[in-house]
Design a protein around this motif. Sequence first.
Motif, PDB file in Angstrom:
ATOM      1  N   UNK A   1       0.879  -1.160   0.000  1.00 26.35           N
ATOM      2  CA  UNK A   1       0.000   0.000   0.000  1.00 26.35           C
ATOM      3  C   UNK A   1       0.921   1.215   0.000  1.00 26.35           C
ATOM      4  N   UNK A   2       0.513   2.271  -0.675  1.00 25.61           N
ATOM      5  CA  UNK A   2       1.390   3.433  -0.751  1.00 25.61           C
ATOM      6  C   UNK A   2       0.586   4.721  -0.838  1.00 25.61           C
ATOM      7  N   UNK A   3       1.277   5.803  -0.506  1.00 26.33           N
ATOM      8  CA  UNK A   3       0.753   7.145  -0.674  1.00 26.33           C
ATOM      9  C   UNK A   3       1.738   7.861  -1.581  1.00 26.33           C
TER      10      UNK A   3
ATOM     11  N   UNK B   1      10.871  19.428   0.857  1.00 31.32           N
ATOM     12  CA  UNK B   1      10.740  19.532   2.317  1.00 31.32           C
ATOM     13  C   UNK B   1       9.277  19.574   2.741  1.00 31.32           C
ATOM     14  N   UNK B   2       8.455  20.323   2.010  1.00 31.75           N
ATOM     15  CA  UNK B   2       7.017  20.377   2.325  1.00 31.75           C
ATOM     16  C   UNK B   2       6.383  19.000   2.160  1.00 31.75           C
ATOM     17  N   UNK B   3       6.758  18.307   1.108  1.00 28.85           N
ATOM     18  CA  UNK B   3       6.218  16.972   0.849  1.00 28.85           C
ATOM     19  C   UNK B   3       6.621  16.007   1.963  1.00 28.85           C
ATOM     20  N   UNK B   4       7.887  16.046   2.358  1.00 24.84           N
ATOM     21  CA  UNK B   4       8.352  15.182   3.444  1.00 24.84           C
ATOM     22  C   UNK B   4       7.616  15.488   4.747  1.00 24.84           C
ATOM     23  N   UNK B   5       7.355  16.749   5.014  1.00 22.31           N
ATOM     24  CA  UNK B   5       6.631  17.140   6.229  1.00 22.31           C
ATOM     25  C   UNK B   5       5.221  16.534   6.233  1.00 22.31           C
ATOM     26  N   UNK B   6       4.522  16.648   5.108  1.00 18.92           N
ATOM     27  CA  UNK B   6       3.173  16.087   5.014  1.00 18.92           C
ATOM     28  C   UNK B   6       3.219  14.567   5.174  1.00 18.92           C
ATOM     29  N   UNK B   7       4.177  13.923   4.518  1.00 16.94           N
ATOM     30  CA  UNK B   7       4.274  12.466   4.601  1.00 16.94           C
ATOM     31  C   UNK B   7       4.640  11.983   6.001  1.00 16.94           C
ATOM     32  N   UNK B   8       5.458  12.757   6.740  1.00 15.28           N
ATOM     33  CA  UNK B   8       5.752  12.390   8.131  1.00 15.28           C
ATOM     34  C   UNK B   8       4.473  12.402   8.967  1.00 15.28           C
TER      35      UNK B   8
END
Length: 94
Positions: free
Chosen positions: A6-8, A29-36
Amino acid sequence: IGVRCRHILMRHDKTPMAPGEKAPTRTIMDTEHVLRGCLLKVLEDHNNFRAVCREVSECSSKSKGMVGDLGWITKGTMPKEFEDAAWALPVLGV
């Protein structure tokens, strides 16, 4: 033998895009923040995955009712980088 995946999927401003596709303005960085944040929600409760995926994923599986669930994959059926990561995870790993 296979692994269930499963993935996002979230793109960022450095993601290679197909001709005619508009690149996102979101930074890495914004993408990593949302994914965290997504990861924390899923780790709290694996049942949160579908809701989190519906909210943020940019994968076409979201509109096909699969909501990030790729099902069972076997070696040689996915891009190498994805496959290597999927097979390296422990059972129930994120």
